[in-house]
Design a protein around this motif. Structure first.
Motif, PDB file in Angstrom:
ATOM      1  N   GLU A  54     -29.070   6.317  -7.499  1.00 44.47           N
ATOM      2  CA  GLU A  54     -30.309   6.688  -6.685  1.00 44.47           C
ATOM      3  C   GLU A  54     -31.772   6.959  -7.202  1.00 44.47           C
ATOM      4  N   ARG A  55     -31.889   7.041  -8.397  1.00 47.44           N
ATOM      5  CA  ARG A  55     -33.549   6.661  -9.004  1.00 47.44           C
ATOM      6  C   ARG A  55     -34.120   5.714  -8.507  1.00 47.44           C
ATOM      7  N   GLU A  56     -32.970   4.565  -9.408  1.00 48.77           N
ATOM      8  CA  GLU A  56     -33.597   3.521  -9.431  1.00 48.77           C
ATOM      9  C   GLU A  56     -33.969   2.865  -7.962  1.00 48.77           C
ATOM     10  N   TYR A  57     -32.967   3.308  -7.646  1.00 44.61           N
ATOM     11  CA  TYR A  57     -32.871   2.200  -5.497  1.00 44.61           C
ATOM     12  C   TYR A  57     -33.381   2.846  -4.292  1.00 44.61           C
ATOM     13  N   GLY A  58     -33.961   3.911  -4.536  1.00 41.62           N
ATOM     14  CA  GLY A  58     -34.341   4.861  -3.717  1.00 41.62           C
ATOM     15  C   GLY A  58     -33.681   5.551  -2.922  1.00 41.62           C
ATOM     16  N   ILE A  59     -31.777   5.194  -3.061  1.00 45.98           N
ATOM     17  CA  ILE A  59     -30.741   5.478  -2.117  1.00 45.98           C
ATOM     18  C   ILE A  59     -29.880   6.894  -2.419  1.00 45.98           C
ATOM     19  N   SER A  60     -29.571   7.569  -1.308  1.00 42.29           N
ATOM     20  CA  SER A  60     -28.769   8.725  -1.646  1.00 42.29           C
ATOM     21  C   SER A  60     -27.064   8.840  -1.452  1.00 42.29           C
ATOM     22  N   LEU A  61     -26.503   8.775  -2.599  1.00 41.95           N
ATOM     23  CA  LEU A  61     -25.641   8.174  -2.620  1.00 41.95           C
ATOM     24  C   LEU A  61     -24.867   9.458  -1.723  1.00 41.95           C
ATOM     25  N   ASP A  62     -23.767   9.313  -1.044  1.00 42.58           N
ATOM     26  CA  ASP A  62     -22.333  10.459  -0.570  1.00 42.58           C
ATOM     27  C   ASP A  62     -21.971  10.956  -1.601  1.00 42.58           C
ATOM     28  N   ASP A  63     -21.609  12.186  -1.989  1.00 37.12           N
ATOM     29  CA  ASP A  63     -21.014  12.410  -2.845  1.00 37.12           C
ATOM     30  C   ASP A  63     -19.385  12.506  -3.468  1.00 37.12           C
ATOM     31  N   ASP A  64     -19.257  11.615  -2.636  1.00 34.20           N
ATOM     32  CA  ASP A  64     -18.237  10.792  -3.290  1.00 34.20           C
ATOM     33  C   ASP A  64     -17.894   9.314  -2.696  1.00 34.20           C
ATOM     34  N   VAL A  65     -18.765   9.277  -3.173  1.00 32.58           N
ATOM     35  CA  VAL A  65     -19.241   7.898  -3.544  1.00 32.58           C
ATOM     36  C   VAL A  65     -17.696   6.502  -5.097  1.00 32.58           C
ATOM     37  N   PHE A  66     -17.945   8.072  -5.415  1.00 29.97           N
ATOM     38  CA  PHE A  66     -17.381   7.173  -6.514  1.00 29.97           C
ATOM     39  C   PHE A  66     -15.815   6.749  -6.169  1.00 29.97           C
ATOM     40  N   ALA A  67     -14.849   7.740  -5.636  1.00 27.92           N
ATOM     41  CA  ALA A  67     -14.007   8.802  -4.834  1.00 27.92           C
ATOM     42  C   ALA A  67     -13.284   7.786  -4.679  1.00 27.92           C
ATOM     43  N   ASP A  68     -14.518   6.672  -3.720  1.00 26.79           N
ATOM     44  CA  ASP A  68     -14.129   6.410  -1.887  1.00 26.79           C
ATOM     45  C   ASP A  68     -13.853   4.770  -2.476  1.00 26.79           C
ATOM     46  N   HIS A  69     -14.784   4.497  -3.837  1.00 31.43           N
ATOM     47  CA  HIS A  69     -15.085   3.104  -4.337  1.00 31.43           C
ATOM     48  C   HIS A  69     -14.148   2.967  -5.595  1.00 31.43           C
ATOM     49  N   ARG A  70     -13.682   2.423  -6.513  1.00 24.00           N
ATOM     50  CA  ARG A  70     -13.118   3.179  -8.001  1.00 24.00           C
ATOM     51  C   ARG A  70     -13.373   2.358  -8.877  1.00 24.00           C
ATOM     52  N   THR A  71     -13.416   0.715  -7.985  1.00 25.89           N
ATOM     53  CA  THR A  71     -14.088  -0.161  -8.798  1.00 25.89           C
ATOM     54  C   THR A  71     -15.341  -1.157  -9.030  1.00 25.89           C
ATOM     55  N   PRO A  72     -15.695  -1.432  -9.921  1.00 25.74           N
ATOM     56  CA  PRO A  72     -16.945  -1.914  -9.707  1.00 25.74           C
ATOM     57  C   PRO A  72     -17.458  -3.023  -8.513  1.00 25.74           C
ATOM     58  N   ARG A  73     -16.487  -3.772  -8.137  1.00 20.54           N
ATOM     59  CA  ARG A  73     -16.481  -4.880  -6.458  1.00 20.54           C
ATOM     60  C   ARG A  73     -16.319  -3.524  -5.576  1.00 20.54           C
ATOM     61  N   ALA A  74     -15.721  -2.899  -5.398  1.00 24.28           N
ATOM     62  CA  ALA A  74     -15.660  -2.030  -4.111  1.00 24.28           C
ATOM     63  C   ALA A  74     -17.368  -0.818  -4.166  1.00 24.28           C
ATOM     64  N   LEU A  75     -17.659  -0.287  -5.390  1.00 18.85           N
ATOM     65  CA  LEU A  75     -18.876  -0.052  -5.686  1.00 18.85           C
ATOM     66  C   LEU A  75     -20.623  -1.285  -5.567  1.00 18.85           C
TER      67      LEU A  75
END
Length: 89
Positions: A54-75
């Motif tokens: 978030e800090r490096e790219y200036g974006i705000s991630l949803d709270d569940d981004v890691f729960a919904d995208h559980r692999t490096p490819r998906a993230l």
């Protein structure tokens, strides 16, 4: 605004900076479809990773981004979706 791209290499760098790598984990190996938990990254490490992204790219991630995208490819794909939205906003 020009389009930024988030790569697997960016993710690896941020993971290593924020949480390091677990013993026996080779982030240079074929990890794209490996669950973060199998790579040794649990919720606290992923929270730190999300904050750094978030800090490096200036974006705000949803709270569940890691729960919904559980692999490096998906993230990586999800982060690029956020960056696309940032450019078109």
């Amino acid at each position: 605004m020009s389009k930024q791209e988030f790569t697997t290499e960016d993710l690896k760098r941020i993971l290593l900076e924020g949480a390091g790598a677990g013993e026996g984990v080779d982030l240079d190996g074929d990890i794209l479809d490996t669950d973060f938990e199998e790579l040794g990254y649990e919720s606290l490490a992923l929270l730190e990773t999300g904050g750094r992204i978030e800090r490096e790219y200036g974006i705000s991630l949803d709270d569940d981004v890691f729960a919904d995208h559980r692999t490096p490819r998906a993230l990586v794909a999800a982060i690029n979706g956020y960056l696309d939205d940032l450019v078109t906003a």
